[in-house]
Structure formats: structure tokens, C-alpha cells
Design an enzyme around this catalytic site. Structure first.
Site, short mmCIF file in Angstrom:
data_model
loop_
_atom_site.label_atom_id
_atom_site.label_comp_id
_atom_site.label_asym_id
_atom_site.label_seq_id
_atom_site.Cartn_x
_atom_site.Cartn_y
_atom_site.Cartn_z
N GLU A 1 -6.57 -7.11 -0.22
CA GLU A 1 -6.71 -7.00 1.24
C GLU A 1 -8.00 -6.24 1.53
O GLU A 1 -8.26 -5.19 0.95
CB GLU A 1 -5.51 -6.25 1.84
CG GLU A 1 -5.53 -6.19 3.36
CD GLU A 1 -4.40 -5.31 3.90
OE1 GLU A 1 -3.22 -5.56 3.57
OE2 GLU A 1 -4.71 -4.36 4.65
N GLU B 1 0.83 -1.21 0.00
CA GLU B 1 0.00 0.00 0.00
C GLU B 1 0.86 1.25 0.00
O GLU B 1 1.40 1.63 1.05
CB GLU B 1 -0.89 0.03 1.25
CG GLU B 1 -1.99 -1.01 1.30
CD GLU B 1 -2.84 -0.91 2.57
OE1 GLU B 1 -2.42 -0.22 3.53
OE2 GLU B 1 -3.91 -1.54 2.60
#
Ligand code: MG
Length: 334
Positions: free
Chosen positions: A259, A170
Site C-alpha cells: 500500500e 498495518e
């Protein structure tokens, strides 16, 4: 790269990860597994397709940060993977290789590599797909290490249909797609493709994988089988993020929910059941694969397990948190 140099790299990879085995043991059943059914995956337009060209949507859990000493590294076991495969009906699991902070792969290569190998080998033995994720929010700071790691991973497992690369978990909200994330991705993708021409590669998008629109406006060119990560936490993210995702999908960008959580973006708080179901309808509508955060018994809302659950699988209802019960239900019925 010379042939000799490639051979040396392959030997180093075998020393690091061992060689992958796809041979079924004497007690292996003729169980139909996700990988025996779907085989080598590819990306066509906005979808993952299987060896027969069918749109393929997989569900499974994400392991927690693998960092040595963080406590959740104990779940990186063959038994855990087998239970997800046989009892939870998972099609895929995700390794979150810690690539920043204390105890990460950058500090403890041996411990973290061993955990990656355990889960990847168990995924292969159970016929599951397995994402190996470079779990960092600032991966561009360690591009050389990422290139080296993924090159070795490709040498060890790139010939199996099971492996999926996720090269940047991320990126932060301050990290620019065009100037930073995309050039990092192009460098790492090129290194993987020198070894493995075909397995899927997932690329992170800005602001914790919520700005897939930025990638849709300037996608990576010249490589096939690339996916882009969209992450959501059901108690925080709702229609606005889905609209942004649809903007990207409408431009043909292939997405994966590599995710997601049932709780807030912090990983804590209570389960938002209604929002989770809304997101699962979205995933079904668009044929998206998804991986729930996380395989953990840490005292926080996103954990699948209550404190003290076994590291080796075989869990019962009693071991599951409210999130664990909801997620197991979703996986069993996917
Ligand atoms: Mg391959």
C-alpha cells in the site's frame, strides 16, 4: 486434521466463496496476461521471482476498505478489475477486506465475502494477481477469525497462481513485533500452509508497516514465500524510511509496497509528484511490487476517482483526480 474434517472445511469454503474457475470463457482472447506470463510466484532472497526465475515487479491499485455501508464497497466489481487489467495495464490488485470497525467482515461476513469473491474471480478471469488483505490495525484481537477466513480462502483459491495472502494490514506503533505481530503471523501462516503450501504470504510490520527493520532483525523462520509489508505516503515519508527499508533489504528481507499513496499518511492533501517519482525509482531499483491506495471516489487526495465515477470501470480522463492521473500513468508504464 482428519480427512473428514478437511472435507467438511472444504465444503464450507465452497459454500462461502464458490469454487474458483480458471477456465477461459468462449470470448476470452489469447491475450498475454501477467499470470499467463509469470505463473506461480515464489520468494527467493529479497525478491519475488516468477515461474522462470525472473525477478518480478508488479504494479496495481488497492481497493478501499470493503466495509458494508462505507460507500467505497461499490467499486468491488468485475468491471473495475477488467478496466485496471486492460486499460491501466495493472499486474495485480489488492482487496482490503475490512476486518475492524462498522460493517466489517466481523459484522457482515456475507456482504464482505461476496465482495472478496467478486474481485478475486475477476482477477482470475483477467489473469491478474490478487492480494487479499486482512485490513485491520489490531488483527491480533481476532486471530481465530483470521485463521478461519484464510483457511477457507486457501481452500477456495490456494490452487490458483493468482492469490496472494496479506494477513495483517498495518500494526499500530504500540504493537510489538517480537511479542505480538510475529506470533500472530506464525499462527495464521501455519493455518494457510496446512492447505496451500506455496502461494505468497505478506506479513505486516510495526508502526503502520514502516518498521521493516524490526522484522529484519527477527524474521519468521521455517516457512517459504513470505514477504514483509512496507507502506509509504509520498508527501509524508522520504529518505529516512527508504534508509530503514534498505537496512532490511541488505539483511535479505523480501519487501512489498502493498500500500502506498501520493499524498500524506492521512490519505488526504495534495499529490507530491517529486516524492512519488523518487519512491518509484526506489521500487524499480529494488524490484519491488507496489499497490496504490486507493480505488475510491471519497473526497480526499488519495482517491483515484472524482465523486460519482462509475462503479463498473470504463473510466475516462474526466473521472480521474490528480492522483488518479499520476497513478494510471505509472501503471501503464511499469
Ligand atoms: Mg498454492
Amino acid at each position: 486434521m482428519t480427512h473428514i474434517f478437511k472435507t467438511i472445511l472444504a465444503l464450507i469454503a465452497v459454500m462461502m466463496f464458490g469454487s474458483a474457475s480458471t477456465t477461459a470463457g468462449p470470448f476470452a482472447s489469447n491475450r498475454i496476461t501477467p499470470v499467463s506470463q509469470h505463473g506461480q510466484l515464489s520468494v527467493v532472497g529479497p525478491h519475488i521471482r516468477d515461474q522462470r526465475g525472473q525477478i518480478t515487479s508488479l504494479a496495481g491499485p488497492s481497493f478501499f476498505w470493503s466495509n458494508t455501508g462505507w460507500g467505497q464497497d461499490r467499486f468491488y466489481t468485475a468491471g473495475a478489475v477488467e478496466t485496471f487489467a486492460k486499460d491501466w495495464n495493472a499486474g495485480i490488485v489488492r482487496v482490503a477486506l475490512g476486518a475492524q470497525n462498522d460493517g466489517s467482515f466481523l459484522q457482515d461476513k456475507r456482504g464482505n465475502s461476496a465482495r472478496v469473491k467478486t474481485v478475486v474471480d475477476a482477477a482470475i478471469a483477467n489473469g491478474l494477481y490478487v492480494i487479499v488483505d486482512w485490513h485491520s490495525h489490531q488483527a491480533e484481537r481476532n486471530t481465530a477469525e483470521a485463521v478461519e477466513f484464510f483457511t477457507r480462502l486457501a481452500q477456495s483459491y490456494g490452487h490458483t497462481p493468482n492469490l496472494i495472502y496479506e494477513i495483517y494490514n498495518e500494526p499500530l506503533d504500540t504493537t510489538d513485533w517480537d511479542r505480538t505481530v510475529k506470533p500472530y503471523a506464525e499462527t495464521v501462516i501455519a493455518a494457510i500452509r496446512r492447505v496451500d503450501p506455496d502461494n505468497l504470504i505478506i506479513v505486516g510490520t510495526p508502526s503502520w508497516d514502516q518498521h521493516v527493520d524490526k522484522a529484519a532483525d527477527n524474521p519468521i523462520r521455517g516457512h517459504s514465500n513470505i514477504l514483509y509489508a512496507l507502506h509509504f505516503y509520498a508527501a509524508t515519508h522520504r529518505g529516512e524510511l527508504r534508509h530503514r527499508a534498505e537496512y532490511a533489504i541488505n539483511k535479505g528481507l523480501p519487501l512489498i509496497l502493498s500500500e502506498w499513496g501520493t499524498v500524506t499518511y492521512t490519505g488526504d492533501g495534495s499529490v507530491d509528484v517529486a516524492s512519488t517519482h523518487e519512491w518509484m525509482r526506489f521500487a524499480r531499483r529494488h524490484g519491488l511490487s507496489h499497490l496504490n491506495w486507493s480505488v475510491s471516489d471519497k473526497a480526499e487526495g488519495a482517491s483515484l476517482f472524482k465523486p460519482g465515477a462509475s462503479s463498473h470501470g470504463g473510466w475516462t480522463e474526466r473521472d480521474l483526480t490528480p492522483s488518479g492521473r499520476l497513478v494510471r500513468d505509472i501503471m501503464r508504464n511499469w
